[in-house]
Design a protein around this motif. Structure first.
Motif, mmCIF file in Angstrom:
data_model
loop_
_atom_site.group_PDB
_atom_site.id
_atom_site.type_symbol
_atom_site.label_atom_id
_atom_site.label_comp_id
_atom_site.label_asym_id
_atom_site.label_seq_id
_atom_site.Cartn_x
_atom_site.Cartn_y
_atom_site.Cartn_z
ATOM 1 N N ILE A 210 -6.418 -9.250 12.636
ATOM 2 C CA ILE A 210 -7.385 -9.437 11.545
ATOM 3 C C ILE A 210 -8.763 -9.015 12.019
ATOM 4 C CG2 ILE A 210 -8.414 -11.139 9.963
ATOM 5 C CD1 ILE A 210 -5.430 -11.095 9.619
ATOM 6 N N GLU A 211 -9.471 -8.318 11.143
ATOM 7 C CA GLU A 211 -10.864 -7.997 11.465
ATOM 8 C C GLU A 211 -11.772 -8.861 10.583
ATOM 9 O OE1 GLU A 211 -12.467 -3.764 12.104
ATOM 10 O OE2 GLU A 211 -13.266 -4.390 10.157
ATOM 11 N N VAL A 212 -12.766 -9.485 11.224
ATOM 12 C CA VAL A 212 -13.732 -10.297 10.460
ATOM 13 C C VAL A 212 -15.126 -9.720 10.691
ATOM 14 C CG1 VAL A 212 -14.683 -12.610 10.083
ATOM 15 C CG2 VAL A 212 -12.312 -12.358 10.811
ATOM 16 N N VAL A 213 -15.811 -9.383 9.612
ATOM 17 C CA VAL A 213 -17.164 -8.827 9.709
ATOM 18 C C VAL A 213 -18.136 -9.831 9.097
ATOM 19 C CG1 VAL A 213 -18.677 -6.905 9.065
ATOM 20 C CG2 VAL A 213 -16.223 -6.503 9.425
ATOM 21 N N GLY A 214 -19.207 -10.152 9.831
ATOM 22 C CA GLY A 214 -20.205 -11.095 9.283
ATOM 23 C C GLY A 214 -20.678 -12.053 10.348
ATOM 24 N N GLU B 199 -22.140 -13.580 4.039
ATOM 25 C CA GLU B 199 -20.744 -13.494 3.614
ATOM 26 C C GLU B 199 -19.874 -13.018 4.771
ATOM 27 O OE1 GLU B 199 -21.247 -10.777 0.301
ATOM 28 O OE2 GLU B 199 -20.937 -9.053 1.623
ATOM 29 N N ALA B 200 -18.580 -13.172 4.638
ATOM 30 C CA ALA B 200 -17.656 -12.683 5.667
ATOM 31 C C ALA B 200 -16.668 -11.747 4.987
ATOM 32 C CB ALA B 200 -16.928 -13.842 6.306
ATOM 33 N N ILE B 201 -16.401 -10.609 5.650
ATOM 34 C CA ILE B 201 -15.426 -9.671 5.086
ATOM 35 C C ILE B 201 -14.214 -9.663 6.014
ATOM 36 C CG2 ILE B 201 -14.994 -7.262 4.444
ATOM 37 C CD1 ILE B 201 -18.098 -7.095 4.043
ATOM 38 N N VAL B 202 -13.061 -9.829 5.415
ATOM 39 C CA VAL B 202 -11.836 -9.984 6.184
ATOM 40 C C VAL B 202 -10.894 -8.834 5.853
ATOM 41 C CG1 VAL B 202 -9.764 -11.404 6.272
ATOM 42 C CG2 VAL B 202 -12.003 -12.498 6.289
ATOM 43 N N GLU B 203 -10.234 -8.295 6.882
ATOM 44 C CA GLU B 203 -9.289 -7.194 6.637
ATOM 45 C C GLU B 203 -8.059 -7.380 7.523
ATOM 46 O OE1 GLU B 203 -11.168 -3.329 6.869
ATOM 47 O OE2 GLU B 203 -9.218 -2.369 7.207
ATOM 48 N N LEU B 204 -6.889 -7.194 6.915
ATOM 49 C CA LEU B 204 -5.643 -7.237 7.699
ATOM 50 C C LEU B 204 -5.411 -5.837 8.279
ATOM 51 C CD1 LEU B 204 -2.892 -8.554 8.541
ATOM 52 C CD2 LEU B 204 -2.011 -7.798 6.323
ATOM 53 N N GLY C 285 -1.092 -19.044 0.919
ATOM 54 C CA GLY C 285 0.127 -18.606 0.244
ATOM 55 C C GLY C 285 0.040 -17.255 -0.442
ATOM 56 N N SER C 286 -1.176 -16.681 -0.582
ATOM 57 C CA SER C 286 -1.296 -15.336 -1.190
ATOM 58 C C SER C 286 -1.337 -14.298 -0.065
ATOM 59 C CB SER C 286 -2.591 -15.195 -1.992
ATOM 60 O OG SER C 286 -2.661 -16.154 -3.005
ATOM 61 N N GLU C 287 -0.426 -13.317 -0.137
ATOM 62 C CA GLU C 287 -0.349 -12.324 0.944
ATOM 63 C C GLU C 287 -1.544 -11.375 0.928
ATOM 64 O OE1 GLU C 287 3.852 -11.080 2.378
ATOM 65 O OE2 GLU C 287 3.821 -11.054 0.176
ATOM 66 N N LEU C 288 -2.018 -11.036 2.117
ATOM 67 C CA LEU C 288 -3.109 -10.063 2.227
ATOM 68 C C LEU C 288 -2.513 -8.660 2.180
ATOM 69 C CD1 LEU C 288 -5.141 -11.550 5.229
ATOM 70 C CD2 LEU C 288 -5.682 -11.739 2.835
ATOM 71 N N GLU C 289 -3.235 -7.782 1.495
ATOM 72 C CA GLU C 289 -2.813 -6.367 1.510
ATOM 73 C C GLU C 289 -3.420 -5.708 2.737
ATOM 74 O OE1 GLU C 289 -3.582 -3.684 -1.877
ATOM 75 O OE2 GLU C 289 -3.167 -5.490 -3.060
ATOM 76 N N LYS C 290 -2.635 -4.865 3.392
ATOM 77 C CA LYS C 290 -3.161 -4.208 4.601
ATOM 78 C C LYS C 290 -4.333 -3.288 4.233
ATOM 79 C CE LYS C 290 0.137 -3.608 7.811
ATOM 80 N NZ LYS C 290 1.227 -2.918 8.473
ATOM 81 N N HIS C 291 -5.371 -3.318 5.040
ATOM 82 C CA HIS C 291 -6.574 -2.481 4.912
ATOM 83 C C HIS C 291 -7.366 -2.718 3.642
ATOM 84 C CE1 HIS C 291 -5.408 -0.725 8.577
ATOM 85 N NE2 HIS C 291 -4.293 -0.219 8.083
ATOM 86 N N LYS C 292 -7.100 -3.815 2.962
ATOM 87 C CA LYS C 292 -7.961 -4.174 1.828
ATOM 88 C C LYS C 292 -9.013 -5.165 2.343
ATOM 89 C CE LYS C 292 -7.926 -6.035 -2.790
ATOM 90 N NZ LYS C 292 -7.257 -6.381 -3.978
ATOM 91 N N ARG C 293 -10.242 -5.007 1.869
ATOM 92 C CA ARG C 293 -11.315 -5.874 2.359
ATOM 93 C C ARG C 293 -11.533 -7.040 1.384
ATOM 94 N NH1 ARG C 293 -15.959 -3.270 5.330
ATOM 95 N NH2 ARG C 293 -14.812 -2.683 7.173
ATOM 96 N N TYR C 294 -11.527 -8.229 1.918
ATOM 97 C CA TYR C 294 -11.735 -9.427 1.095
ATOM 98 C C TYR C 294 -13.063 -10.067 1.506
ATOM 99 C CZ TYR C 294 -6.757 -8.844 0.245
ATOM 100 O OH TYR C 294 -5.536 -8.336 -0.094
ATOM 101 N N THR C 295 -13.901 -10.357 0.516
ATOM 102 C CA THR C 295 -15.227 -10.909 0.813
ATOM 103 C C THR C 295 -15.286 -12.389 0.461
ATOM 104 O OG1 THR C 295 -16.117 -8.769 0.209
ATOM 105 C CG2 THR C 295 -17.707 -10.558 0.404
#
Ligand code: ATP
Length: 419
Positions: free
Chosen positions: A64-68, A23-28, A37-47
Motif C-alpha cells: 500500500i502506498e500512503v501519501v500525506g 488529507e491522505a491518499i491511499v493506493e493499492l 469489507g470493500s475491496e480496493l481497486e489496484k492503482h486507484k487513488r482513494y482520498t
C-alpha cells in the motif's frame, strides 16, 4: 513536504490510518486489500479527509502506498477480522437454508455494545461481505445519535445491493427514514420504542414480498447507550426485529445480561473490539453530527450538492411537534395511558425559537398522529425567522417544499454558508 510511504502488509494484518491534518491518499500497489469489507481497486487513488480513520486489511498480503504528511499510520496483526469473517460465514449458512426452503428466512443479527467499539464498522463489513456473495441484505440503523443512514435524530433502513463506496459509504439515496427528533432515545423512550416497532413491521412487510431481501437478512446497528433504559431499548429492539443472533462487542456485563433476558433461541456472541477503533469525546461526537447534517445538504468533496435557501410564509406551512405537555392524571380522559403525551402530535406556531432548528418534512397533509409513523421526505434547517414579515428562511435540499407539514426536532445546525 508531502510524505510518501510504501508499506508491505503481511497476510491477516491491517494498516490503520488516522488523518490528523490535510488529507491522505491511499493506493493499492500489489496484492489484495479491503477497507471495512470493500475491496480496493489496484492503482486507484482513494482520498481521506482530516478526521477520517480507516483500516486497510489484507487476507493474503498487499503493498500500500500512503501519501500525506498528516496521516498517522501503523500496522497491526491483532485484528478481529477473522472473527467477523466467521460471523459472516454463519449468516451465509442461514441464507442458504432460506434459499432452499422459502418457509425459512435469512439471518437477523443485531450488533450491540458501548460507544466507539466498532458496531457501525462491523455492520458495514457484514453487509459488504454479503454483497460480495451476491446477497441483498437490509441494513437497519437504530443509532439516533451517530447513525449512518440519514441526519442525526433519525432511525432507518437501506436495501443494499452494492458494496459500500470506499470513501462515501453505502448508497443512501433511497433510504427509509423515521424522524425521532433527538440524538438519544432517553429524550422520548415511548416514541423510540414505537418507531423501532414500526420500522420492524415495515421490514417484515418488505421481506414478505421481496425474496432477495428475505434471504439477505437484516443487519441491525444500535445505540451505544447500554445501561438502564438504554439496555431496555436494546431488549425491545431484539424482540421487535425477532433477531436470532446478537453480537455483543467488548462488554461482558451486557453479554451476561442479554443472555439472561433474551429468549434462549437467540444466539448471543461475545466478540472483541478492534484495537483500531477510535474513542471520541463528547465534542468530537457533536462535531461529527454537525458534519453529517452538512453532508446531507452540501454533499462531499467528491460529490457536491447545491442546496437551496428560500423564504416561506408562516401561513404556508404547518409545524408539528411530537410530544405534548404532560397533564396531571386527574385531567386525563378515561382509558388514556399516562405515557400517551409523549407520542401525541400537536401543532406549534412558528417563532424565532426555531432559528437553526432541523425540521423533518412529513408527507402528511395535516398535523395528525400519522406524522409519527410516516417515513419522512427529507429535512430543512431554519436559517432565519422574521417575525415582522412572518417568514422563515429555510435551507433545503429540494428546490421547493414537497409538503407543508414540518416536524420539529431538538437538533440544531448552524449553516455557516448562509450569507
Ligand atoms: P458509536 O456507538 O458512536 O456509533 P461505533 O461502536 O459504531 O460507535 P464505529 O463508528 O464503527 O463505532 O467506529 C469508531 C471509529 O473507529 C470510526 O471512526 C471507525 O472508522 C474507526 N475504526 C473502526 N475500526 C477500525 C480499525 N480497525 N482501524 C482503525 N479505525 C477503525
Amino acid at each position: 513536504m508531502t510524505e510518501v510511504n510504501e508499506m508491505k502488509l503481511k497476510e491477516d494484518t491491517e494498516l490503520r490510518i488516522g488523518v490528523e491534518e490535510g488529507e491522505a491518499i491511499v493506493e493499492l500497489i500489489e496484492g489484495r486489500a479491503e477497507i471495512f469489507g470493500s475491496e480496493l481497486e489496484k492503482h486507484k487513488r482513494y482520498t481521506f479527509q482530516k478526521g477520517s480513520r480507516v483500516a486497510i486489511f489484507t487476507y493474503e498480503g498487499a503493498t500500500i502506498e500512503v501519501v500525506g504528511s498528516g496521516a498517522n499510520s501503523y500496522t497491526s496483526d491483532q485484528t478481529p477480522m477473522v472473527i467477523y469473517l466467521n460471523t459472516h460465514a454463519a449468516l451465509e449458512q442461514i441464507r442458504k437454508v432460506a434459499e432452499s426452503d422459502p418457509s425459512h428466512r435469512g439471518p437477523r443479527i443485531m450488533l450491540v455494545g458501548p460507544t466507539d467499539v466498532g458496531k457501525s464498522t462491523v455492520c458495514r463489513i457484514l453487509c459488504n461481505y454479503s454483497v460480495r456473495m451476491g446477497r441483498s441484505p437490509i441494513l437497519v440503523d437504530l443509532d439516533v445519535g451517530q447513525g449512518d443512514i440519514s441526519v442525526p435524530g433519525t432511525m432507518g433502513a437501506i436495501f443494499i445491493n452494492k458494496m459500500a463506496d470506499i470513501m462515501e459509504g453505502f448508497d443512501c439515496s433511497r433510504p427509509l427514514v423515521y424522524n425521532f427528533g433527538a440524538t438519544s432515545p432517553s429524550e422520548n423512550l415511548p416514541l423510540y420504542d414505537l418507531l423501532v416497532k414500526e420500522l420492524a413491521e415495515v421490514i417484515n412487510q418488505r421481506c414478505a414480498v421481496n425474496r432477495d431481501s428475505n434471504i439477505g437478512g437484516v443487519i441491525i446497528n444500535t445505540c451505544g447507550w447500554v445501561h438502564g433504559d438504554g439496555y431496555q431499548c436494546l431488549v425491545n429492539a431484539a424482540e421487535a426485529f425477532e433477531v436470532e443472533s446478537v453480537v455483543v462487542i467488548d462488554h461482558e456485563r451486557l453479554y451476561n445480561d442479554l443472555k439472561r433476558d433474551l429468549p434462549s433461541f437467540v444466539k448471543i456472541l461475545h466478540q472483541p473490539k478492534s484495537g483500531g477503533t477510535e474513542t471520541r469525546s463528547k465534542e468530537m461526537r457533536a462535531t461529527s453530527r454537525s458534519e453529517r447534517i452538512h453532508k446531507y445538504f452540501y454533499g462531499t468533496p467528491w460529490s457536491r450538492l447545491n442546496p437551496y435557501t428560500f423564504e416561506v410564509n408562516f401561513s404556508d406551512i404547518l409545524i408539528a411537534k411530537i410530544g405534548a405537555e404532560r397533564l396531571p392524571e386527574s385531567c386525563l380522559p378515561f382509558g388514556t395511558k399516562v405515557d400517551d403525551h409523549n407520542t401525541k402530535v400537536v401543532s406549534v406556531r412558528p417563532s424565532s425559537s426555531l432559528v437553526h432548528t432541523v425540521l423533518a418534512i412529513s408527507p402528511c397533509a395535516a398535523v395528525s398522529q400519522n406524522v409519527i409513523k410516516d417515513t419522512v421526505l427529507g429535512f430543512v434547517v431554519v436559517n432565519e425567522v422574521n417575525e415582522e414579515t412572518q417568514t422563515l428562511t429555510l435551507l433545503s435540499a429540494q428546490q421547493e417544499l414537497p409538503s407543508k407539514v414540518l416536524v420539529l426536532t431538538s437538533i440544531k445546525f448552524v449553516d455557516d454558508r448562509n450569507h
